[in-house]
Design a protein around this motif. Structure first.
Motif, mmCIF file in Angstrom:
data_model
loop_
_atom_site.group_PDB
_atom_site.id
_atom_site.type_symbol
_atom_site.label_atom_id
_atom_site.label_comp_id
_atom_site.label_asym_id
_atom_site.label_seq_id
_atom_site.Cartn_x
_atom_site.Cartn_y
_atom_site.Cartn_z
ATOM 1 N N ASP A 36 39.049 36.652 35.959
ATOM 2 C CA ASP A 36 37.911 37.115 36.755
ATOM 3 C C ASP A 36 38.309 37.339 38.210
ATOM 4 N N GLY A 37 37.548 38.206 38.878
ATOM 5 C CA GLY A 37 37.726 38.440 40.306
ATOM 6 C C GLY A 37 36.464 38.024 41.046
ATOM 7 N N ALA A 38 36.610 37.370 42.173
ATOM 8 C CA ALA A 38 35.463 36.944 42.977
ATOM 9 C C ALA A 38 35.751 37.217 44.450
ATOM 10 N N GLY A 39 34.705 37.232 45.266
ATOM 11 C CA GLY A 39 34.892 37.467 46.697
ATOM 12 C C GLY A 39 35.451 38.841 46.993
ATOM 13 N N GLY A 40 35.125 39.828 46.154
ATOM 14 C CA GLY A 40 35.623 41.189 46.356
ATOM 15 C C GLY A 40 36.843 41.536 45.530
ATOM 16 N N ALA A 41 37.389 40.586 44.785
ATOM 17 C CA ALA A 41 38.562 40.862 43.938
ATOM 18 C C ALA A 41 38.117 41.527 42.637
ATOM 19 N N ASP A 42 39.006 42.324 42.053
ATOM 20 C CA ASP A 42 38.750 42.970 40.768
ATOM 21 C C ASP A 42 39.207 42.061 39.632
ATOM 22 N N GLY A 43 38.528 42.190 38.479
ATOM 23 C CA GLY A 43 38.946 41.455 37.283
ATOM 24 C C GLY A 43 40.205 42.059 36.689
#
Length: 168
Positions: free
Chosen positions: A124-131
């Motif tokens: 998963d990606g969070a804080g603007g990151a891609d999965g």
């Protein structure tokens, strides 16, 4: 059975790589036979504050068996989960790839082949990151059987799910 190790998580530097797993069995049964091999790739390390996730570990199984009578052979193979990413512009780790090969011979009765194969899910990606992308489940010219009775083949094969992202 074999299981790859889990990659270490990290706050700001590179997360650790996942371990790969491989399980192989080559045997001969003098009577009826029932055999099973399993391998699972490890989870890729995750970025806890800012950074990329590492790819999940790859997994492979190889089973070669001969039995004098009826034979049941099963492989279960799973790629590892990709590590999570945190922070804009970063990417979750890819899911691990799963591959298998199975060969079975019954000299005088029936053969059942059961193949369960799944690529690992992307991190998963969070804080603007891609999965991350899901891993592949691969069976290519990998099943063979020889029997004087009936042959039954059961297959469950899937690719891994892509990782989620809050990046809109």
């Amino acid at each position: 059975s074999a299981e790859g190790g889990v990659g270490g998580d990290s706050d700001f530097s590179s997360a650790g790589r996942a371990g790969n797993a491989s399980s192989a069995l080559m045997t001969r049964a003098s009577g009826a036979g029932e055999v099973y091999v399993e391998a699972r790739g490890g989870r890729g390390g995750s970025a806890l504050v800012d950074g990329i996730g590492q790819s999940g570990g790859n997994a492979s199984t190889n089973l070669e068996v001969t039995a004098a009578y009826s034979l049941s052979a099963q492989t279960t193979t799973s790629g590892g989960l990709g590590g999570a990413a945190m922070g804009y512009g970063n990417l979750g780790g890819s899911g691990g790839t799963a591959t298998t090969r199975i060969a079975a011979v019954s000299e005088s009765s029936d053969v059942v082949l059961d193949v369960r194969l799944a690529g690992g899910a992307g991190g998963d990606g969070a804080g603007g990151a891609d999965g991350g992308q899901g891993g592949e489940g691969l069976v290519s010219q990998a099943l063979s059987a020889l029997t004087t009775g009936y042959l039954e083949v059961v297959q469950f094969i899937s690719g891994g799910q892509g990782g989620n992202s809050d990046n809109a």
